[in-house]
Design a protein around this motif. Structure first.
Motif, mmCIF file in Angstrom:
data_model
loop_
_atom_site.group_PDB
_atom_site.id
_atom_site.type_symbol
_atom_site.label_atom_id
_atom_site.label_comp_id
_atom_site.label_asym_id
_atom_site.label_seq_id
_atom_site.Cartn_x
_atom_site.Cartn_y
_atom_site.Cartn_z
ATOM 1 N N SER A 244 0.855 -1.199 0.000
ATOM 2 C CA SER A 244 0.000 0.000 0.000
ATOM 3 C C SER A 244 0.883 1.239 0.000
ATOM 4 N N CYS A 245 0.302 2.300 -0.544
ATOM 5 C CA CYS A 245 1.001 3.588 -0.585
ATOM 6 C C CYS A 245 0.004 4.650 -0.157
ATOM 7 N N SER A 246 0.214 5.235 1.015
ATOM 8 C CA SER A 246 -0.748 6.222 1.540
ATOM 9 C C SER A 246 -0.093 7.591 1.606
ATOM 10 N N ALA A 247 -0.702 8.532 0.907
ATOM 11 C CA ALA A 247 -0.185 9.918 0.918
ATOM 12 C C ALA A 247 -1.073 10.755 1.819
ATOM 13 N N ILE A 248 -0.460 11.517 2.696
ATOM 14 C CA ILE A 248 -1.226 12.349 3.622
ATOM 15 C C ILE A 248 -0.967 13.809 3.286
ATOM 16 N N ARG A 249 -2.104 14.512 3.019
ATOM 17 C CA ARG A 249 -2.000 15.947 2.709
ATOM 18 C C ARG A 249 -2.994 16.640 3.611
ATOM 19 N N GLU A 250 -2.499 17.396 4.571
ATOM 20 C CA GLU A 250 -3.367 17.994 5.602
ATOM 21 C C GLU A 250 -4.166 16.874 6.275
ATOM 22 N N ARG A 251 -5.496 16.912 6.168
ATOM 23 C CA ARG A 251 -6.281 15.870 6.857
ATOM 24 C C ARG A 251 -6.736 14.771 5.910
ATOM 25 N N GLN A 252 -6.318 14.842 4.656
ATOM 26 C CA GLN A 252 -6.789 13.842 3.694
ATOM 27 C C GLN A 252 -5.740 12.761 3.502
ATOM 28 N N ILE A 253 -6.245 11.541 3.397
ATOM 29 C CA ILE A 253 -5.338 10.406 3.175
ATOM 30 C C ILE A 253 -5.766 9.719 1.885
ATOM 31 N N TYR A 254 -4.795 9.503 0.992
ATOM 32 C CA TYR A 254 -5.059 8.812 -0.268
ATOM 33 C C TYR A 254 -4.265 7.518 -0.255
ATOM 34 N N THR A 255 -4.967 6.437 -0.409
ATOM 35 C CA THR A 255 -4.279 5.141 -0.368
ATOM 36 C C THR A 255 -4.420 4.433 -1.705
ATOM 37 N N LYS A 256 -3.290 3.955 -2.200
ATOM 38 C CA LYS A 256 -3.283 3.227 -3.473
ATOM 39 C C LYS A 256 -2.438 1.964 -3.272
ATOM 40 N N ALA A 257 -2.489 1.130 -4.276
ATOM 41 C CA ALA A 257 -1.713 -0.103 -4.201
ATOM 42 C C ALA A 257 -0.396 0.017 -4.962
ATOM 43 N N SER A 258 -0.153 1.193 -5.525
ATOM 44 C CA SER A 258 1.073 1.346 -6.319
ATOM 45 C C SER A 258 1.693 2.693 -6.019
ATOM 46 N N VAL A 259 2.998 2.780 -6.216
ATOM 47 C CA VAL A 259 3.669 4.081 -6.044
ATOM 48 C C VAL A 259 3.543 4.930 -7.303
ATOM 49 N N TYR A 260 3.039 4.314 -8.357
ATOM 50 C CA TYR A 260 2.866 5.056 -9.608
ATOM 51 C C TYR A 260 1.393 5.383 -9.785
ATOM 52 N N SER A 261 1.141 6.557 -10.335
ATOM 53 C CA SER A 261 -0.247 6.986 -10.499
ATOM 54 C C SER A 261 -0.467 7.369 -11.948
ATOM 55 N N ARG A 262 -1.063 6.468 -12.698
ATOM 56 C CA ARG A 262 -1.273 6.730 -14.130
ATOM 57 C C ARG A 262 -2.169 7.938 -14.360
ATOM 58 N N GLY A 263 -3.137 8.096 -13.487
ATOM 59 C CA GLY A 263 -4.085 9.206 -13.645
ATOM 60 C C GLY A 263 -3.389 10.555 -13.559
ATOM 61 N N SER A 277 1.480 12.748 -6.157
ATOM 62 C CA SER A 277 1.522 14.197 -5.956
ATOM 63 C C SER A 277 2.908 14.581 -5.490
ATOM 64 N N THR A 278 3.162 15.887 -5.468
ATOM 65 C CA THR A 278 4.448 16.361 -4.939
ATOM 66 C C THR A 278 4.243 17.225 -3.701
ATOM 67 N N ASP A 279 2.984 17.463 -3.336
ATOM 68 C CA ASP A 279 2.751 18.356 -2.204
ATOM 69 C C ASP A 279 2.158 17.615 -1.006
ATOM 70 N N TYR A 280 2.559 16.371 -0.830
ATOM 71 C CA TYR A 280 2.120 15.606 0.332
ATOM 72 C C TYR A 280 2.904 16.077 1.550
ATOM 73 N N ARG A 281 2.307 15.853 2.713
ATOM 74 C CA ARG A 281 3.064 16.109 3.929
ATOM 75 C C ARG A 281 3.886 14.869 4.279
ATOM 76 N N SER A 282 3.258 13.734 4.101
ATOM 77 C CA SER A 282 4.021 12.501 4.313
ATOM 78 C C SER A 282 3.412 11.394 3.454
ATOM 79 N N VAL A 283 4.244 10.449 3.111
ATOM 80 C CA VAL A 283 3.787 9.272 2.355
ATOM 81 C C VAL A 283 4.315 8.045 3.059
ATOM 82 N N GLN A 284 3.446 7.074 3.279
ATOM 83 C CA GLN A 284 3.886 5.832 3.909
ATOM 84 C C GLN A 284 3.690 4.689 2.929
ATOM 85 N N ILE A 285 4.758 3.947 2.717
ATOM 86 C CA ILE A 285 4.718 2.817 1.785
ATOM 87 C C ILE A 285 5.001 1.560 2.585
#
Lengths: 357, 441
Positions: A244-263, A277-285
């Motif tokens: 899993s790859c979870s990006a945290i930006r402020e209070r929002q968390i986006y979780t994907k199964a890949s570090v690549y985002s085709r969209g 994204s490039t403006d995450y506060r933290s990303v946990q893989i």
């Protein structure tokens, strides 16, 4: 005949003057500029009809007149690339970054701490740039930084490796960041020093995304007639190591199964393909390598395309971007003691802008 | 808001000219005053306040001076009023200059707003004082003349008595409008493409560390300065003259330089004809009438003219050099008709003297900047900088020298004008497109 030409001149001139004004009045272009004279002028510029064509005309004319540098971006005609010039830095801000590293090491004296300062294209291709531009000697600067940081912090040299493969596609031609090929070369240079066994090129398939683009340096310099860039993604042949790859930006968390985002390839900034994204506060893989150590990476967006190579070697990878931390401190976001090691990964320019934790 | 700003050309000008066209001729002075006021406000409330104050003072002073002309007992008061207005004009020049207390008229590449307002004030008051014309009782016409926005930069400087009838009922026709547009486009293209680029190169050179700079690069910089200065002035004159002609203001050429002009005095006169005529009318001739020698009066005018371009020791030195050259050349050739060889040698000498004079201003920029005494360094520094700088500067500098030397003007005079008239509209379109591209970036 003379009268005819007179009327032609008058009509063409005033039509030329009125057309952009009319265009700007009906334009729904939203500017982030404040009001006032400059804001009105900027709005007029941004909503000017066929702006890209005018920008191209400007760049062709300027280059014909011998201009090669455009707002801090140098056009290397021989190599067909745009290079963002790194010509000066603030010694105090650099000192702040060095101090932050040293303080972190003092606070976590038992944890292995690594430092990887990646040169930008301005450093690797410095020989291609005219001396008159007085670009910073980044090799010397990086050596100086490594000399100043705590001796218990392990410096990771990638300059030599990147310099030796500088003819490869290691930096984007129209963006100021490195490609994943450049990140891979750096990974191969430092993996063992991080205590990991590097997975060589034979372990990866390179996916060419087939989305050509011209990056932000083209927008700054108005030069678009260079070979477009393309994002290449390194995918492990033996299946993905990413759980899993979870990006945290402020209070929002986006979780994907890949570090690549085709969209993200439809975004103006194609570099967001890496991690979304490039403006995450933290990303946990989280990876499938459960018995491997965990690593905390603190750094700039240069880390985004470097991280996928670490997945086979680390069970948990967390990225922190100091520029997006806002008012929060590091301890508010992560507990460094939960990790087995810390890596500071910055490009030279961002490191010299100073950061605190 | 200068005449080369995007806001001026694509917002202000079409609206202003539209208003100008639909207004009856006898009320157009009001529209011109409105245009001046808008320009002044865009330049800052300080400029707007100065413009308003100067107009009001000139208006009432002019009427008072004119009414007291036949009263011998009021002569002292007339003189005091005139002197007071001249002092106010000098103060306006200081206040409106972009560097404020620095008392510079303008930097070589950026014309100050309203630097012509003081000259117009002096012209009006002097003409009324001398009885060359009546005092202007129409405040709008006076305000239209004093702060005439097309002249707000380097000029053209209009003497009041020569243009007062134009401001009464300006009536441009299609040919004047088209001519004005052509002048404006050419000036705009020259300024945005060449002059601005040369000023950027010059600034880049000044910002370079002294150790990096070789003598060759520094002297190349003086050539860049010369080309940039000449192009700035001529382009600005083209734009101002064009905008004035578009509004029906009748005036002669702003420059008329012969390529083979052997006499330095005439070469100077032909560089900025309106300014030279202004100086002759209000400085040289009054000094001569006061008993000064011809060349002494001329020298004072040349010095003042040089200082108007830039109030620095460099420009003072430039003015002194030019004054000396004009005096020496004038005295040596006073009783001789120039022979043919003299024309060639004299032309080369006049060009060299002009370049040397402008170089004084450039040298001052170097010495007062970080580049220090690089100009006097002949060897030792790496010439990598020179080659790079040369590569970037050579084409714009050559174009600037052609423009500044009025070579283009001379070439045009010798060309087949019929063919040129066919090519001209196309050339205008190309220049307009390129200028627009530079403004929009």
């Amino acid at each position: 005949m003379k009268k005819f030409f007179d009327y032609v001149t008058i009509v063409i001139f005033f039509a030329f003057c009125i057309f952009p004004l009319a265009g700007s009045l009906f334009s729904d272009a939203k500017d982030q500029n404040d009001g006032g004279l400059r804001g009105i002028g900027d709005h007029l510029k941004n909503s000017f009809p066929m702006k890209q064509s005018w920008d191209r005309l400007y760049s062709v004319t300027a280059r014909t007149l011998g201009q090669r540098e455009f707002y801090g971006v140098y056009y290397d005609e021989a190599d067909g690339r745009l290079i963002k010039l790194f010509t000066e830095y603030d010694e105090k801000k650099l000192g702040r970054s060095v101090g932050t590293l040293n303080r972190y090491k003092k606070q976590h004296s038992r944890m292995p701490v690594y430092s990887m300062i990646v040169p930008t294209a301005s450093g690797i291709y410095r020989e291609n740039l005219p001396e008159a531009l007085e670009v910073v000697d980044q090799q010397k600067l990086i050596d100086d930084i490594y000399y100043r940081i705590d001796e218990d912090i392990t410096p990771l040299d990638v300059f030599s490796r990147l310099y030796s493969v500088r003819d490869s596609y290691i930096y984007f031609r129209s963006d100021d960041r490195w490609t994943q090929t450049g990140a891979f070369e750096a990974y191969m240079a430092v993996a063992r020093k991080l205590g990991a066994s590097p997975y060589g090129a034979e372990n990866y398939d390179i996916e060419f995304t087939n989305v050509p683009f011209c990056g932000q340096l083209s927008d700054i310099s108005f030069i678009t007639d260079i070979q477009p860039d393309m994002i290449d993604a390194y995918r492990c042949k033996y299946g993905s190591y990413i759980r899993s790859c979870s990006a945290i930006r402020e209070r929002q968390i986006y979780t994907k199964a890949s570090v690549y985002s085709r969209g993200a390839l439809s975004n103006p900034d194609k570099y967001t393909f890496f991690l979304g994204s490039t403006d995450y506060r933290s990303v946990q893989i989280d990876s499938t390598a459960a018995d491997q150590p965990s690593i905390l990476i603190i750094g700039s967006d240069y880390a985004n395309c470097f991280v996928p190579f670490l997945a086979p070697n680390y069970s948990k990878i967390t990225l922190i971007n100091p520029a997006e931390m806002g008012d929060k401190k590091l301890s508010d976001i992560v507990t460094p003691e939960d990790y087995d090691m810390t890596l500071f990964l910055f490009d030279t320019e961002t490191f010299c802008e100073g950061f605190e934790l | 808001m200068q005449s080369y700003d995007i806001l001026f050309m694509f917002a202000f000008l079409p609206v202003y000219m539209g208003l100008f066209a639909i207004t009856p001729a006898k009320h157009r002075a009001l529209v011109m005053t409105l245009g001046n006021a808008v320009t002044a406000v865009f330049c800052g409330l300080r400029c707007a306040a100065v413009y308003t104050l100067c107009t009001a003072v000139c208006y009432f002073s002019g009427i008072a001076i004119y009414n007291m002309r036949n009263n011998e007992q009021r002569t002292a008061m007339r003189k005091a009023l005139a002197a007071g207005n001249f002092c106010l004009a000098a103060a306006a020049l200081v206040i409106c200059s972009p560097r404020g207390v620095d008392v510079s008229a303008f930097t070589p590449f950026k014309a100050a707003v309203f630097s012509v307002l003081p000259l117009n004030m002096i012209s009006y008051i002097a003409d009324v004082f001398r009885g060359d014309c009546e005092a202007q009782t129409n405040a709008a016409q006076l305000a239209a003349y004093l702060g005439f926005f097309p002249s707000a930069g380097y000029g053209p400087v209009y003497r009041y008595k020569m243009v007062r009838s134009c401001f009464a009922e300006p009536r441009p026709d299609a040919s004047k409008l088209a001519l004005g547009i052509r002048y404006y486009i050419m000036g705009l293209a020259a300024y945005t493409v060449v002059a601005v680029r040369l000023s950027e190169l010059h600034a880049e050179l000044l910002a370079t560390s002294a150790e990096q700079l070789s003598g060759g690069a520094a002297w190349m910089g003086t050539l860049v300065f010369y080309a940039g200065f000449g192009t700035s002035v001529i382009a600005s004159l083209f734009m101002g003259h064009g905008l004035a002609v578009m509004q029906g203001i009748r005036s002669g050429h702003c420059f008329r330089r012969k390529f083979m002009q052997p006499v330095t005095e005439r070469r100077l006169k032909e560089f900025n004809i309106p300014l030279c005529r202004w100086l002759k009318d209000y400085v040289t001739m009054p000094l001569r009438r006061a008993g000064f020698d011809k060349y002494a009066a001329l020298s004072v005018s040349i010095l003042l003219g040089a200082l108007w371009y830039g109030f620095t020791p460099g420009w003072l030195a430039a003015g002194a050099l030019l004054a000396a050259a004009v005096t020496v050349q004038g005295r040596l050739t006073k009783h001789h008709t120039p022979a043919e060889p003299f024309v060639i040698i004299g032309s080369a000498a006049a060009k060299l003297i002009t370049f040397a004079a402008v170089s004084c201003a450039a040298v001052w920029e170097f010495i007062s900047g970080k580049a220090g005494f690089a100009l006097f360094r002949t060897a030792g520094a790496d010439d990598g900088f020179f080659y790079t700088f040369f590569g970037e500067a050579v084409i714009p500098t050559l174009i600037g020298l052609v423009i500044a030397g009025s070579l283009l003007h001379s070439l045009v005079n010798r060309m087949n004008l019929r063919l040129f008239k066919l090519v001209l509209p196309l050339a205008e379109l190309v220049f307009l497109a390129i200028a627009a591209a530079y403004m929009v970036r």
